[in-house]
Scaffold this motif. Sequence first.
Motif, mmCIF file in Angstrom:
data_model
loop_
_atom_site.group_PDB
_atom_site.id
_atom_site.type_symbol
_atom_site.label_atom_id
_atom_site.label_comp_id
_atom_site.label_asym_id
_atom_site.label_seq_id
_atom_site.Cartn_x
_atom_site.Cartn_y
_atom_site.Cartn_z
ATOM 1 N N ASP A 87 89.817 47.254 41.204
ATOM 2 C CA ASP A 87 90.500 46.214 41.117
ATOM 3 C C ASP A 87 92.120 46.154 41.306
ATOM 4 N N SER A 93 86.529 34.873 37.220
ATOM 5 C CA SER A 93 87.314 35.192 38.301
ATOM 6 C C SER A 93 88.752 34.505 38.427
ATOM 7 N N GLY A 100 90.238 33.397 35.559
ATOM 8 C CA GLY A 100 91.054 33.628 34.090
ATOM 9 C C GLY A 100 91.190 32.226 33.633
ATOM 10 N N HIS A 150 89.533 38.345 33.746
ATOM 11 C CA HIS A 150 91.075 38.240 34.135
ATOM 12 C C HIS A 150 91.997 37.365 33.320
ATOM 13 N N ASN A 173 94.836 35.294 33.494
ATOM 14 C CA ASN A 173 95.643 34.524 33.900
ATOM 15 C C ASN A 173 96.226 33.493 32.712
ATOM 16 N N ALA A 222 92.269 37.725 28.529
ATOM 17 C CA ALA A 222 91.260 38.622 28.915
ATOM 18 C C ALA A 222 90.724 39.768 27.871
ATOM 19 N N ASN A 236 93.725 42.418 34.548
ATOM 20 C CA ASN A 236 92.544 42.420 33.859
ATOM 21 C C ASN A 236 92.856 42.695 32.533
#
Length: 318
Positions: free
Chosen positions: A18, A173, A175, A205, A207, A211, A239
């Motif tokens: 990642d 994908s 977040g 993820h 964002n 996470a 992540n």
Amino acid sequence: MEKDYNEEVKVIDCTIRDGGLVNNFYFKDELVKNVYSSCREAKIDYMEIGYKASEEYFSYKEFGKWKFCKEEDIRNVVGESKSGTKLSIMADVGRTNFNELLPKNKSIIDMIRVAAYIHQIEEACEIIKNISDKGYETSLNLMAVSLLKERELNNALEKISKSKVNVVYIVDSFGALYTDDIKDLTNKYLKYIKSSGIKLGIHAHNNRQMAYANSIEALKNGATFVDATMYGLGRGAGNCYMELMLGYLNSQKYSIRPVIQCIQDNILPLKEKIKWGQDISYMLTGQYNIHPKCAIDFLKDENHVKKYLEFFDGVKKY
């Protein structure tokens, strides 16, 4: 507080794979070797060392070797005698020539993780059968689940439940998901796959800075595979932090100290050269459930600190 450790839980370190999305996989061999050594010392179950992308679709002029993960490059880093931490690579449907994969008895790789979007599920299941027949462990990352309609997801899970895959992943994908979403998805996935013996994993993820919480929620509700990266290194907002996850699992199996040392000696110096982690722009793409590419491009502008309102007004149009 002490918590009961589920011996079925497997942790996958995705730092290089990642993280490679941040620097086009231009990691020095020494750094990759140090991450691998740290995973072994920490007793992390798997390390995902990169992608198995095909040179038919990508060029060495644009990407480093960990985008392609040739067998000899991996062996040069991890050595011939491997024990403890297993190795995995990721392969995207439509971007990999799966015929190039060696049989498992000729490869140092243990698991092939196939990434696919909803329209590629049937092809992904066929690919997984072929990979499984070659002797590898397999997983399927169903991408961008936050965009799927319920009927689409149900149909996909029905097909996956009949496949030869070992693990299927909930992948946030963008977040964009909260813990209630993760709980609902975990229960839905397990409803379809549990009777087939397929395990469930979570790849989150950050964002919305969810996470870690979302990964815990998935584990609490029956997931047994969890992805994380050291210091959260990964595309965009990054992540789930490995050091947080190992602390949560709080078992005698894992050791956090090697991870902290790897972060200190290898990951933090990267912060001086490449950028990842929480930013208002990534938070907004998470809130509006869109791919973070526009935020990544936005942050390349040297004057972006004066343009957040402009970005906010623009991203609302998606």
